[in-house]
Design a protein around this motif. Sequence first.
Motif, PDB file in Angstrom:
ATOM      1  N   ARG A 232       0.836  -1.218   0.000  1.00 48.01           N
ATOM      2  CA  ARG A 232       0.000   0.000   0.000  1.00 48.01           C
ATOM      3  C   ARG A 232       0.863   1.257   0.000  1.00 48.01           C
ATOM      4  O   ARG A 232       0.547   2.242  -0.690  1.00 48.01           O
ATOM      5  N   ALA A 233       1.937   1.233   0.783  1.00 50.41           N
ATOM      6  CA  ALA A 233       2.840   2.383   0.819  1.00 50.41           C
ATOM      7  C   ALA A 233       3.470   2.619  -0.549  1.00 50.41           C
ATOM      8  O   ALA A 233       3.578   3.764  -1.015  1.00 50.41           O
ATOM      9  N   MET A 234       3.882   1.550  -1.207  1.00 52.20           N
ATOM     10  CA  MET A 234       4.489   1.678  -2.535  1.00 52.20           C
ATOM     11  C   MET A 234       3.517   2.293  -3.532  1.00 52.20           C
ATOM     12  O   MET A 234       3.884   3.188  -4.312  1.00 52.20           O
ATOM     13  N   SER A 274       1.322   1.239   6.996  1.00 50.40           N
ATOM     14  CA  SER A 274       1.906   1.469   5.667  1.00 50.40           C
ATOM     15  C   SER A 274       2.676   2.783   5.692  1.00 50.40           C
ATOM     16  O   SER A 274       2.089   3.863   5.716  1.00 50.40           O
ATOM     17  N   THR A 275       3.996   2.682   5.683  1.00 50.64           N
ATOM     18  CA  THR A 275       4.854   3.833   5.978  1.00 50.64           C
ATOM     19  C   THR A 275       5.511   4.372   4.715  1.00 50.64           C
ATOM     20  O   THR A 275       6.109   3.620   3.935  1.00 50.64           O
ATOM     21  N   ILE A 276       5.430   5.686   4.570  1.00 47.41           N
ATOM     22  CA  ILE A 276       5.934   6.391   3.396  1.00 47.41           C
ATOM     23  C   ILE A 276       6.979   7.392   3.863  1.00 47.41           C
ATOM     24  O   ILE A 276       6.689   8.279   4.671  1.00 47.41           O
ATOM     25  N   LEU A 277       8.179   7.218   3.393  1.00 44.73           N
ATOM     26  CA  LEU A 277       9.265   8.153   3.701  1.00 44.73           C
ATOM     27  C   LEU A 277       9.346   9.205   2.609  1.00 44.73           C
ATOM     28  O   LEU A 277       9.377   8.882   1.423  1.00 44.73           O
ATOM     29  N   ILE A 278       9.374  10.483   3.026  1.00 46.44           N
ATOM     30  CA  ILE A 278       9.651  11.588   2.105  1.00 46.44           C
ATOM     31  C   ILE A 278      10.928  12.255   2.572  1.00 46.44           C
ATOM     32  O   ILE A 278      11.032  12.681   3.722  1.00 46.44           O
ATOM     33  N   GLU A 279      11.903  12.336   1.691  1.00 49.81           N
ATOM     34  CA  GLU A 279      13.176  13.009   1.967  1.00 49.81           C
ATOM     35  C   GLU A 279      13.285  14.234   1.065  1.00 49.81           C
ATOM     36  O   GLU A 279      13.246  14.110  -0.161  1.00 49.81           O
TER      37      GLU A 279
END
Length: 493
Positions: A232-234, A274-279
């Motif tokens: 889901r995160a993807m 569902s973890t989403i990293l934003i850099e």
Amino acid sequence: MKLNKRSISSLFLLFLFFAYGCDQASKTSPESIPLETLQNAHEQFLEGAITHRRFKHEDLQPLIQKHSDAFEIAVLGNSVEGRSISSLDWGQGETKVMLWSQMHGNESTATMALFDLFNFLKASGDEFDPIRQTLMENLKIKFIPMINPDGAEAFKRRNALDIDLNRDAISQISPEAVILKGARDSFEPEFGFNLHDQQIYYNVENTPKQATISVLAPGYNYERDINEVRGRAMKTIVGMNEVLQQLIPGQVGKYDDGFEPRAFGDNIQKWGTSTILIESGGYNGDPEKQYIRKLNFMIILNALHQIAKKGYEAYTVDQYFEIPDNGFQLMDLILQEVQVPVEGSLYPVDIAIRRRESNAGPTYSVTGNVEDLGDMQVYFGLEELDATGLKFTEGKVYEQAFESVDEITVDKTMELLRSGYIAVKVKNGQAGDLHQLPIVVLQSTDKFSFGWKTGSNPTFFLSDGNTLRYAVVNGYLIDLENPKDQLIKQRVY
């Protein structure tokens, strides 16, 4: 036009990434918010009290409290030095989403965007009401805008215990880590947004394109398996990339997904969110990251809308893996084929330079450093100079001391540089004071260390044998014939 060692391959790669960006921009999810709507929303709801990326805990408190009528505000606990860590809850839906920012105190770009988002969510009676209604009815959102207020106070990565909070998810040594895990465990979000900044030297792998935004669905085990939670995160990230490719084509990278067993993102993914990293990386001409702030606002708002409408289900995991990987191949400045003298002979070397920020009171200064030299064809410079035929030349310190920095004009500085002086002395002022002159300023010493070897401060001239053509001052390149405006942030030595 002369082509250097990598010009042909770079042009080919740029073509591929431009084509990729155009292809991605042509794909639009039915649940995406139109780009123009996202842009207009940010323009209207920009938080005007935050104008730069170096702000402190105390600066945010009145901005948090002004939203108390629209958000449920709670103090979750206190940092090592006793600063409060607050959450803001909004929405009445069943799908829970948690967003946390500034786990590292000097990574503040997304924090700015969250306060813009608070303004947007609080408002009503305009053309954005349908978006707000969709979010309100479908989502319950918890925002934690500054997890590491002690680090933010000193604008440094680690907390007051000198611990990297993103390596404290399991041991829970720091009170800030206890607070973040406690918030996740009690709220049990289905989706999480882990908001960070990365170094400006990240690029889209094997291209000169700066990775302005990098994304990641963190792995939850060493095997990097993909379950429903990570999938889901993807898929949500694919929707974010869809927006970004219309704004910064070819400048989105995928962060390394190697499992880090101590990290919050990896473990929160493991715990079922569902973890989403934003850099947030760098963008040309945006040192205070105000444009990148806008990008954060737009992709977060669009992602929340897609989560509310389950629009992420229209995407595939394969599309996530089409996003190119990050590289770490950028330098601030690359000087190609400089003739350097050693034992009476000249050798042509490429010199790769980075400029590091250092805290200096309420702002910062920059210190240049020769990162590497030799054959630098695998790196890309944010600025490059073909220095073929130009020779490393030492600069001099001007003998007559000025009363203060204020007495030195830019015109006088250029006159001194063209005469071979690369440093000046001042009688008054303090070592560490800031200035914006393209010359070294000395107050506490009559000498200045410089050179072209690794670890040296890159401060020297480039000459063609008879004429000084360029000055390199603390890692900044100055064309002595056609100087340009530059944002120079140096300190007095």
